[in-house]
Enzyme design. Structure first.
Site, PDB file in Angstrom:
ATOM      1  N   CYS A   1       0.875  -1.181   0.000  1.00 44.82           N
ATOM      2  CA  CYS A   1       0.000   0.000   0.000  1.00 44.82           C
ATOM      3  C   CYS A   1       0.905   1.222   0.000  1.00 44.82           C
ATOM      4  O   CYS A   1       1.773   1.354   0.849  1.00 44.82           O
ATOM      5  CB  CYS A   1      -0.893  -0.018   1.244  1.00 44.82           C
ATOM      6  SG  CYS A   1      -1.690   1.565   1.580  1.00 44.82           S
TER       7      CYS A   1
ATOM      8  N   CYS B   1      -3.300   7.601  -1.787  1.00 44.58           N
ATOM      9  CA  CYS B   1      -4.609   7.682  -2.444  1.00 44.58           C
ATOM     10  C   CYS B   1      -5.716   8.191  -1.521  1.00 44.58           C
ATOM     11  O   CYS B   1      -6.696   8.768  -2.001  1.00 44.58           O
ATOM     12  CB  CYS B   1      -5.023   6.316  -2.985  1.00 44.58           C
ATOM     13  SG  CYS B   1      -3.665   5.268  -3.440  1.00 44.58           S
TER      14      CYS B   1
ATOM     15  N   THR C   1      -4.314   4.820   7.404  1.00 45.86           N
ATOM     16  CA  THR C   1      -3.246   4.609   6.418  1.00 45.86           C
ATOM     17  C   THR C   1      -2.438   5.892   6.204  1.00 45.86           C
ATOM     18  O   THR C   1      -3.016   6.965   6.053  1.00 45.86           O
ATOM     19  CB  THR C   1      -3.894   4.175   5.078  1.00 45.86           C
ATOM     20  OG1 THR C   1      -4.507   2.920   5.265  1.00 45.86           O
ATOM     21  CG2 THR C   1      -2.865   4.078   3.963  1.00 45.86           C
TER      22      THR C   1
ATOM     23  N   GLU D   1      -0.033   1.998   9.119  1.00 44.29           N
ATOM     24  CA  GLU D   1      -1.297   2.402   9.729  1.00 44.29           C
ATOM     25  C   GLU D   1      -1.026   2.864  11.159  1.00 44.29           C
ATOM     26  O   GLU D   1      -0.100   2.367  11.797  1.00 44.29           O
ATOM     27  CB  GLU D   1      -2.308   1.247   9.763  1.00 44.29           C
ATOM     28  CG  GLU D   1      -3.207   1.161   8.542  1.00 44.29           C
ATOM     29  CD  GLU D   1      -2.535   0.534   7.326  1.00 44.29           C
ATOM     30  OE1 GLU D   1      -1.554  -0.211   7.524  1.00 44.29           O
ATOM     31  OE2 GLU D   1      -2.977   0.791   6.197  1.00 44.29           O
TER      32      GLU D   1
ATOM     33  N   HIS E   1     -12.588   5.317  -3.073  1.00 43.76           N
ATOM     34  CA  HIS E   1     -11.558   4.406  -2.546  1.00 43.76           C
ATOM     35  C   HIS E   1     -11.831   2.953  -2.962  1.00 43.76           C
ATOM     36  O   HIS E   1     -10.906   2.155  -3.076  1.00 43.76           O
ATOM     37  CB  HIS E   1     -11.408   4.547  -1.034  1.00 43.76           C
ATOM     38  CG  HIS E   1      -9.993   4.289  -0.590  1.00 43.76           C
ATOM     39  ND1 HIS E   1      -8.916   4.978  -1.094  1.00 43.76           N
ATOM     40  CD2 HIS E   1      -9.472   3.385   0.270  1.00 43.76           C
ATOM     41  CE1 HIS E   1      -7.800   4.516  -0.569  1.00 43.76           C
ATOM     42  NE2 HIS E   1      -8.103   3.542   0.266  1.00 43.76           N
TER      43      HIS E   1
ATOM     44  N   TYR F   1      -9.115   0.422  -5.241  1.00 39.89           N
ATOM     45  CA  TYR F   1      -8.670  -0.958  -5.011  1.00 39.89           C
ATOM     46  C   TYR F   1      -8.638  -1.781  -6.297  1.00 39.89           C
ATOM     47  O   TYR F   1      -7.966  -2.808  -6.353  1.00 39.89           O
ATOM     48  CB  TYR F   1      -9.580  -1.634  -3.965  1.00 39.89           C
ATOM     49  CG  TYR F   1      -9.172  -1.317  -2.536  1.00 39.89           C
ATOM     50  CD1 TYR F   1      -8.771  -0.039  -2.174  1.00 39.89           C
ATOM     51  CD2 TYR F   1      -9.188  -2.296  -1.547  1.00 39.89           C
ATOM     52  CE1 TYR F   1      -8.395   0.248  -0.882  1.00 39.89           C
ATOM     53  CE2 TYR F   1      -8.809  -2.012  -0.248  1.00 39.89           C
ATOM     54  CZ  TYR F   1      -8.418  -0.733   0.083  1.00 39.89           C
ATOM     55  OH  TYR F   1      -8.039  -0.443   1.365  1.00 39.89           O
TER      56      TYR F   1
ATOM     57  N   CYS G   1      -4.724  -0.510  -7.145  1.00 42.83           N
ATOM     58  CA  CYS G   1      -3.564  -0.820  -6.282  1.00 42.83           C
ATOM     59  C   CYS G   1      -3.437  -2.310  -6.008  1.00 42.83           C
ATOM     60  O   CYS G   1      -2.344  -2.874  -6.091  1.00 42.83           O
ATOM     61  CB  CYS G   1      -3.641  -0.032  -4.980  1.00 42.83           C
ATOM     62  SG  CYS G   1      -4.835  -0.605  -3.758  1.00 42.83           S
TER      63      CYS G   1
ATOM     64  N   GLU H   1      -6.266  -5.823   4.302  1.00 37.20           N
ATOM     65  CA  GLU H   1      -6.746  -4.545   3.776  1.00 37.20           C
ATOM     66  C   GLU H   1      -7.741  -4.782   2.637  1.00 37.20           C
ATOM     67  O   GLU H   1      -8.670  -4.010   2.444  1.00 37.20           O
ATOM     68  CB  GLU H   1      -5.588  -3.678   3.299  1.00 37.20           C
ATOM     69  CG  GLU H   1      -6.053  -2.270   2.983  1.00 37.20           C
ATOM     70  CD  GLU H   1      -4.905  -1.327   2.711  1.00 37.20           C
ATOM     71  OE1 GLU H   1      -4.105  -1.642   1.832  1.00 37.20           O
ATOM     72  OE2 GLU H   1      -4.830  -0.285   3.372  1.00 37.20           O
TER      73      GLU H   1
HETATM   74 FE1  SF4 Z   1      -3.276   1.927  -0.026  1.00 42.30          FE
HETATM   75 FE2  SF4 Z   1      -4.610   0.985  -2.125  1.00 42.30          FE
HETATM   76 FE3  SF4 Z   1      -5.791   2.652  -0.373  1.00 42.30          FE
HETATM   77 FE4  SF4 Z   1      -3.886   3.521  -2.067  1.00 42.30          FE
HETATM   78  S1  SF4 Z   1      -5.932   2.708  -2.618  1.00 42.30           S
HETATM   79  S2  SF4 Z   1      -4.088   4.014   0.101  1.00 42.30           S
HETATM   80  S3  SF4 Z   1      -2.534   1.763  -2.112  1.00 42.30           S
HETATM   81  S4  SF4 Z   1      -5.057   0.568   0.006  1.00 42.30           S
HETATM   82 FE    FE Z   2      -6.531   1.094   2.022  1.00 33.86          FE
END
Ligand code: SF4
Ligand code: FE
Length: 492
Positions: free
Chosen positions: A100, A104, A191, A258, A293, A297, A300, A456
Site C-alpha cells: 500500500c 490515495c 493509512t 497504519e 476508494h 482498489y 492498487c 486490507e
Molecule cells: Fe493503499 Fe490501495 Fe488505499 Fe492507495 S488505494 S491508500 S494503495 S489501500
Molecule cells: Fe486502504
C-alpha cells in the site's frame, strides 16, 4: 513551486515535529526508523515517478484550479479519462512497491470533499467550497501529501455516536469559538498518517441531528499541539530491526503504514473547517469518499497481484515445477482473478459522471462491486500463490543460518553449507534466489505487507457488508422487475 523529488519529500518530513509513539516510547527520528521507513519510501516513489518521463502522463495532471502541472495524487478529476488514469497509476505503483503506497486516501478525500462542499453551500448558504478550493490550491502548489482520514474507533457498534458511553469514540466538536473549533477523538487504523504533511478529516458515517457535533470535516497539519500518533505494528515487523536484515524481509524497501491518530482537543482555525454540524451531508461525503476508494482498489491491489503472480511463477521455476499443467492452470486462474478486479476498476471509472461542482465521480454501483470482489479474489490469489510456493515459504531457516560459517556435524560443513545443500532445487538456481522469492511471498501473504494486501482487501475502503448495502441501494431491482414483466407478458 515545482514538484518535489522523493528525496525532497523525505527532507520535508524532517521539518515536521510530528509526535509518533511505538512500543510505548516516543520515536524522535521516525523518518529513519527501520520499521517506518519502508512506508516513507512508498510515498517518495509517488514523487520520483512523477519526474520520470516514462510515467509523467499517468503521474501528473493539469490542475483545474491553477492550470499548473500537479501530482495526480492531489488532482481533482476532470473527466472519465482522468478516472481511468488514476486506476492505471495505482496499478503501476502497486507493481513497483508490492505494498500500500498510502497517498490515495488524500486524493479520494479531495474529490469527495470538493463536490460535497459545493452541494452543501448550495443548500445551506455556507462558504466551504471556496475555502476548500484555496486549501487544495495550497496543497497542489506545495506538492504536499494529505492523509484522508475517515474511520473512527466506533466503540459499541449497536448505538449511535452520541449514545456511546464514551462520547470521544467518534471524533467530535467539543467547542465552537469565533475563530475556529476544538475537536476531540481519534481516527483508527489510519493509512499513511505519520508520513503525511497534512490530514483531511471526514466523518465516518451518515449522522442524524442528535449526532450533529460528529458531523465535522477539516484539514490540519501533522504536528499541531494535541495531535499524536501510535504506530500500528504488523506481522513480522521486528524482523526489520534485525542486524543487516535483507533476505528475510522479503520486501526490504517498501511497506505500508497504519496508526491510531489521536486528537486531544485540537484547535482548527475557521479557514480549515469544511463541515461543521451539517449532518445532512455527512452521508454524501462518506458515500463519495468510499466510492472513490473502492475504485482505487481496482488499481492498487491489481498491481500487487501482478507481483504475486510473478513471484509464484518464479517459485515454480526455482522448484523445477514450471512445466506441470496444474501450475500453469493456477497461474491462469490467478491472472483471471486479478484482471477481473482491474476490469471493475476501469469500468467504474469509464462510467463516471460530472458532479455539480464539475469534478468527476465514479459509478457507485460498479465501484462497490469492484471492492466486493476485492474482499474475495486476493484471498484466492494468495491461496494459489501459497499452493505453488510450497511449505518452505513458512518453514525455512533464517538468513543468518544460510550465511553462517559455524561448522556443525561430522563432515566439516558449516550451517550455511548444510542449508544450501538441502535447499537446492532446480539446476542453476541459487538457494539465495529461492529464499528471496519465498520470503517475498511470505511477506505479502502473511508478513508485514499482508496488511496492505490480504486484510486490507477485506476491510480497507469498508468491510464487505458496507458494499452490500450500497449494492442493494444502487442495484435497482424495481427496474429489473419491470424488464421481466414486459418480456413475460405480465400485466398487474
Ligand atoms: Fe493503499 Fe490501495 Fe488505499 Fe492507495 S488505494 S491508500 S494503495 S489501500
Ligand atoms: Fe486502504
Amino acid at each position: 513551486m515545482t514538484l518535489m523529488t522523493g528525496a525532497q519529500y523525505i527532507e520535508s518530513l524532517r521539518k515536521l515535529n510530528t509526535k509518533v509513539y511505538l512500543f510505548g516510547e516516543e520515536v524522535k527520528n521516525w523518518v529513519d526508523h527501520p520499521m517506518i521507513r519502508p512506508s516513507i519510501n512508498c510515498l517518495a516513489l509517488t514523487y520520483d515517478l512523477a519526474q520520470d518521463p516514462q510515467y509523467v502522463d499517468l503521474m501528473t495532471a493539469k490542475s483545474n484550479l491553477t492550470g499548473n502541472t500537479v501530482n495526480r495524487f492531489s488532482h481533482l478529476h476532470q473527466s472519465t479519462a482522468d478516472l481511468v488514469k488514476k486506476v492505471k497509476m495505482q496499478r503501476l505503483l502497486g507493481q513497483k512497491t508490492a505494498s500500500c503506497f498510502q497517498r490515495c486516501v488524500g486524493m479520494d478525500a479531495f474529490n469527495a470533499m470538493f463536490s460535497t462542499t459545493y452541494e452543501m453551500d448550495k443548500k445551506h448558504g455556507t462558504q466551504y467550497h471556496d475555502r476548500f478550493k484555496k486549501y487544495v490550491t495550497y496543497i497542489q502548489d506545495n506538492d504536499l501529501v494529505v492523509d484522508g482520514a475517515m474511520t473512527d474507533p466506533k466503540g459499541d457498534r449497536g448505538v449511535s455516536p452520541s449514545q456511546q458511553r464514551d462520547p470521544d469514540l467518534f471524533l467530535r466538536i467539543v467547542e465552537k469559538r469565533a475563530d475556529g473549533i476544538v475537536v476531540r477523538g481519534a481516527k483508527c487504523h489510519q493509512t499513511g498518517s505519520i508520513n503525511s504533511h497534512e490530514h483531511l478529516i471526514m466523518p465516518t458515517q451518515a449522522m442524524t441531528e442528535a449526532d450533529k457535533s460528529y458531523a465535522v470535516s477539516f484539514a490540519i497539519q501533522s504536528d499541531v499541539p494535541g495531535l499524536f500518533m501510535v504506530y500500528g505494528r504488523q506481522s513480522c515487523d521486528t524482523r526489520k530491526l534485525e542486524k543487516d536484515a535483507d533476505v528475510d524481509l522479503g520486501n526490504k524497501q517498501f511497506g505500508g503504514q497504519e496508526a491510531l491518530v489521536v486528537f486531544d482537543d485540537v484547535f482548527i482555525p475557521n479557514d480549515r473547517v469544511f463541515m461543521c454540524e451539517e449532518y445532512d451531508f455527512s452521508g454524501m461525503l462518506v458515500e463519495r469518499f468510499a466510492g472513490y476508494h473502492r475504485q482505487s482498489y481496482g488499481g492498487c491491489k491489481v498491481g500487487v497481484g501482478d507481483v504475486i503472480i510473478g513471484a509464484a511463477a518464479l517459485a515454480a521455476d526455482y522448484n523445477g515445477a514450471q512445466k506441470a499443467s496444474h501450475i500453469k492452470d493456477k497461474l491462469i486462474e490467478m491472472t483471471h482473478l486479478n484482471e477481473t478486479l482491474y476490469c471493475c476498476g476501469i469500468a467504474c471509472s469509464a462510467e463516471g459522471y460530472a458532479t455539480e461542482a464539475g469534478n468527476y465521480q465514479i459509478d457507485l454501483l460498479l465501484a462497490n462491486v469492484c471492492k466486493q470482489n476485492v474482499t474475495r479474489f486476493p484471498y484466492e490469489i494468495v491461496r494459489l500463490a501459497e499452493d505453488i510456493a510450497g511449505g518452505l515459504m513458512v518453514t525455512m531457516p533464517s538468513e543468518q543460518d544460510f550465511k553462517s560459517d559455524l561448522k556443525v556435524g561430522q563432515s566439516g560443513k558449516s550451517i550455511g553449507e548444510w542449508c544450501n545443500k538441502f535447499f537446492a532445487a532446480a539446476p542453476g538456481v541459487t538457494t539465495e534466489n529461492r529464499m528471496r522469492v519465498l520470503r517475498f511471498l511470505e511477506n505479502i501473504c502473511l508478513g508485514s505487507s499482508a496488511v496492505g494486501y490480504r486484510t486490507e482487501s477485506m476491510h480497507g475502503a469498508g468491510s464487505p457488508q458496507a458494499q452490500r448495502i450500497m449494492i442493494a441501494r444502487q442495484g435497482n431491482i424495481a427496474q429489473k422487475k419491470e424488464l421481466a414483466k414486459v418480456l413475460a407478458g405480465i400485466k398487474e
